[in-house]
Design a protein around this motif. Sequence first.
Motif, PDB file in Angstrom:
ATOM      1  N   MET A  13       0.960  -1.314   0.111  1.00 50.51           N
ATOM      2  CA  MET A  13      -0.055   0.045  -0.037  1.00 50.51           C
ATOM      3  C   MET A  13       0.761   1.353  -0.103  1.00 50.51           C
ATOM      4  O   MET A  13       0.488   2.397  -0.247  1.00 50.51           O
ATOM      5  N   GLY A  14       2.033   1.234   0.542  1.00 48.24           N
ATOM      6  CA  GLY A  14       2.740   2.610   0.907  1.00 48.24           C
ATOM      7  C   GLY A  14       3.982   2.688  -0.147  1.00 48.24           C
ATOM      8  O   GLY A  14       4.475   3.790  -0.231  1.00 48.24           O
ATOM      9  N   ALA A  15       4.170   1.692  -1.241  1.00 47.44           N
ATOM     10  CA  ALA A  15       5.376   1.991  -1.840  1.00 47.44           C
ATOM     11  C   ALA A  15       4.774   2.520  -3.146  1.00 47.44           C
ATOM     12  O   ALA A  15       4.729   1.779  -4.268  1.00 47.44           O
ATOM     13  N   ASN A  16       4.553   3.886  -3.311  1.00 40.45           N
ATOM     14  CA  ASN A  16       3.907   4.524  -4.284  1.00 40.45           C
ATOM     15  C   ASN A  16       4.950   4.252  -5.745  1.00 40.45           C
ATOM     16  O   ASN A  16       4.550   4.439  -6.641  1.00 40.45           O
ATOM     17  N   ALA A  17       6.215   4.150  -5.464  1.00 41.76           N
ATOM     18  CA  ALA A  17       7.057   4.021  -6.731  1.00 41.76           C
ATOM     19  C   ALA A  17       7.060   2.879  -7.454  1.00 41.76           C
ATOM     20  O   ALA A  17       7.411   2.628  -8.656  1.00 41.76           O
ATOM     21  N   LEU A  18       6.422   1.736  -6.845  1.00 39.56           N
ATOM     22  CA  LEU A  18       6.170   0.578  -7.405  1.00 39.56           C
ATOM     23  C   LEU A  18       5.360   0.626  -8.379  1.00 39.56           C
ATOM     24  O   LEU A  18       4.100   1.109  -8.284  1.00 39.56           O
ATOM     25  N   ASP A  19       5.447  -0.256  -9.695  1.00 38.57           N
ATOM     26  CA  ASP A  19       4.418  -0.360 -10.440  1.00 38.57           C
ATOM     27  C   ASP A  19       3.117  -0.994  -9.912  1.00 38.57           C
ATOM     28  O   ASP A  19       3.263  -1.971  -9.111  1.00 38.57           O
ATOM     29  N   GLN A  20       2.117  -0.696 -10.365  1.00 37.12           N
ATOM     30  CA  GLN A  20       0.782  -0.929  -9.894  1.00 37.12           C
ATOM     31  C   GLN A  20       0.491  -2.568 -10.269  1.00 37.12           C
ATOM     32  O   GLN A  20       0.034  -3.229  -9.300  1.00 37.12           O
ATOM     33  N   GLU A  21       1.078  -3.085 -11.075  1.00 36.81           N
ATOM     34  CA  GLU A  21       1.174  -4.367 -11.524  1.00 36.81           C
ATOM     35  C   GLU A  21       1.673  -5.332 -10.180  1.00 36.81           C
ATOM     36  O   GLU A  21       1.379  -6.327  -9.705  1.00 36.81           O
ATOM     37  N   ILE A  22       3.043  -4.602  -9.782  1.00 38.85           N
ATOM     38  CA  ILE A  22       3.640  -5.271  -8.947  1.00 38.85           C
ATOM     39  C   ILE A  22       2.833  -5.353  -7.443  1.00 38.85           C
ATOM     40  O   ILE A  22       3.044  -6.346  -6.890  1.00 38.85           O
ATOM     41  N   VAL A  23       2.106  -4.218  -7.238  1.00 44.28           N
ATOM     42  CA  VAL A  23       1.536  -4.117  -5.918  1.00 44.28           C
ATOM     43  C   VAL A  23       0.306  -5.136  -6.046  1.00 44.28           C
ATOM     44  O   VAL A  23       0.040  -5.652  -4.962  1.00 44.28           O
ATOM     45  N   GLU A  24      -0.421  -5.259  -7.111  1.00 45.72           N
ATOM     46  CA  GLU A  24      -1.572  -6.296  -7.192  1.00 45.72           C
ATOM     47  C   GLU A  24      -0.956  -7.525  -7.157  1.00 45.72           C
ATOM     48  O   GLU A  24      -1.551  -8.411  -6.354  1.00 45.72           O
ATOM     49  N   GLU A  25       0.190  -7.780  -7.525  1.00 45.62           N
ATOM     50  CA  GLU A  25       0.729  -9.357  -7.439  1.00 45.62           C
ATOM     51  C   GLU A  25       1.096  -9.419  -6.076  1.00 45.62           C
ATOM     52  O   GLU A  25       0.711 -10.554  -5.577  1.00 45.62           O
ATOM     53  N   ILE A  26       1.583  -8.586  -5.288  1.00 47.54           N
ATOM     54  CA  ILE A  26       1.821  -8.683  -3.869  1.00 47.54           C
ATOM     55  C   ILE A  26       0.631  -8.895  -3.147  1.00 47.54           C
ATOM     56  O   ILE A  26       0.470  -9.745  -2.295  1.00 47.54           O
ATOM     57  N   LEU A  27      -0.296  -8.098  -3.421  1.00 51.93           N
ATOM     58  CA  LEU A  27      -1.672  -8.095  -2.549  1.00 51.93           C
ATOM     59  C   LEU A  27      -2.198  -9.594  -2.782  1.00 51.93           C
ATOM     60  O   LEU A  27      -2.856 -10.250  -2.168  1.00 51.93           O
ATOM     61  N   GLU A  28      -2.616 -10.033  -4.145  1.00 53.74           N
ATOM     62  CA  GLU A  28      -2.928 -11.291  -4.589  1.00 53.74           C
ATOM     63  C   GLU A  28      -2.316 -12.264  -3.765  1.00 53.74           C
ATOM     64  O   GLU A  28      -2.905 -13.441  -3.077  1.00 53.74           O
ATOM     65  N   GLU A  99      15.745   1.572  -4.288  1.00 51.02           N
ATOM     66  CA  GLU A  99      15.820   2.157  -3.076  1.00 51.02           C
ATOM     67  C   GLU A  99      15.020   1.472  -2.118  1.00 51.02           C
ATOM     68  O   GLU A  99      15.376   1.068  -0.967  1.00 51.02           O
ATOM     69  N   LEU A 100      13.768   1.149  -2.476  1.00 47.24           N
ATOM     70  CA  LEU A 100      12.823   0.380  -1.537  1.00 47.24           C
ATOM     71  C   LEU A 100      13.617  -1.080  -1.276  1.00 47.24           C
ATOM     72  O   LEU A 100      13.570  -1.272   0.120  1.00 47.24           O
ATOM     73  N   TYR A 101      14.095  -1.684  -2.394  1.00 45.85           N
ATOM     74  CA  TYR A 101      14.695  -3.063  -1.875  1.00 45.85           C
ATOM     75  C   TYR A 101      15.709  -2.882  -1.060  1.00 45.85           C
ATOM     76  O   TYR A 101      15.888  -3.722   0.162  1.00 45.85           O
ATOM     77  N   GLU A 102      16.724  -1.815  -1.093  1.00 44.89           N
ATOM     78  CA  GLU A 102      17.593  -1.645  -0.044  1.00 44.89           C
ATOM     79  C   GLU A 102      17.066  -1.457   1.271  1.00 44.89           C
ATOM     80  O   GLU A 102      17.636  -1.860   2.336  1.00 44.89           O
ATOM     81  N   LYS A 103      15.961  -0.831   1.580  1.00 42.36           N
ATOM     82  CA  LYS A 103      15.530  -0.584   2.670  1.00 42.36           C
ATOM     83  C   LYS A 103      14.945  -1.885   3.146  1.00 42.36           C
ATOM     84  O   LYS A 103      14.936  -2.228   4.420  1.00 42.36           O
ATOM     85  N   ILE A 104      14.350  -2.761   2.603  1.00 41.57           N
ATOM     86  CA  ILE A 104      13.927  -4.007   2.973  1.00 41.57           C
ATOM     87  C   ILE A 104      15.058  -4.746   3.626  1.00 41.57           C
ATOM     88  O   ILE A 104      15.162  -5.352   4.422  1.00 41.57           O
ATOM     89  N   VAL A 105      16.138  -4.847   2.439  1.00 38.15           N
ATOM     90  CA  VAL A 105      17.437  -5.724   3.130  1.00 38.15           C
ATOM     91  C   VAL A 105      17.860  -5.119   4.397  1.00 38.15           C
ATOM     92  O   VAL A 105      18.213  -5.817   5.275  1.00 38.15           O
ATOM     93  N   GLN A 106      17.741  -3.748   4.567  1.00 35.62           N
ATOM     94  CA  GLN A 106      18.205  -3.140   5.827  1.00 35.62           C
ATOM     95  C   GLN A 106      17.283  -3.565   7.127  1.00 35.62           C
ATOM     96  O   GLN A 106      17.883  -4.055   8.025  1.00 35.62           O
ATOM     97  N   ILE A 107      15.864  -3.451   6.657  1.00 34.07           N
ATOM     98  CA  ILE A 107      15.065  -3.917   7.907  1.00 34.07           C
ATOM     99  C   ILE A 107      15.322  -5.166   8.157  1.00 34.07           C
ATOM    100  O   ILE A 107      15.315  -5.811   9.378  1.00 34.07           O
ATOM    101  N   HIS A 108      15.505  -5.919   7.283  1.00 30.74           N
ATOM    102  CA  HIS A 108      15.640  -7.858   7.417  1.00 30.74           C
ATOM    103  C   HIS A 108      16.930  -7.952   8.216  1.00 30.74           C
ATOM    104  O   HIS A 108      16.980  -8.713   9.371  1.00 30.74           O
ATOM    105  N   LYS A 109      18.162  -7.191   7.802  1.00 34.70           N
ATOM    106  CA  LYS A 109      19.148  -7.444   8.581  1.00 34.70           C
ATOM    107  C   LYS A 109      19.007  -7.136  10.164  1.00 34.70           C
ATOM    108  O   LYS A 109      19.546  -7.757  10.926  1.00 34.70           O
TER     109      LYS A 109
END
Length: 148
Positions: A13-28, A99-109
């Motif tokens: 919901m919050g990653a506005n930079a992501l393509d809508q297609e990816i957001v829909e895929e994640i939600l599904e 950039e979002l991906y790097e944030k995810i990696v940092q949160i995971h770590k």
Amino acid sequence: MKYYFGFLMCLAMGANALDQEIVEEILEEIQRVGVECIKETSAAQSDIAELMAKKMPSTHEGKCMLFCFSKHYNMMNDDGSLVANGIESWEKIKNNDAELYEKIVQIHKTCHDSAVIDEDPCETATGLAKCGMEEARKAGLHEQFAEF
């Protein structure tokens, strides 16, 4: 998941930079996994309502929903131990929003390194989810999650 249900919803919901297609895929995928996890954990509608309201679960079944998501997203093993590198599920984000991906990696770590392993893997998963939500908020991924 990707720190579990709430964090997954945060990303979707919050990653506005992501393509809508990816957001829909994640939600599904979240919905599909959620249905599987409800069956696995016997979570009640009230447990699902808490998760949908972005609140930490108050029942053991709700906490086990988080463990189920953790296993699905390769964050935890069936025995409750942590997976050393559990970010592969989010590679699709890397090419779309590095950039979002790097944030995810940092949160995971951060959360992986500070995790407290409980004898009950559902409690461990809940602790990881709390950490993930706190770190996501700190990273500015979504302000709606300030209540965590």
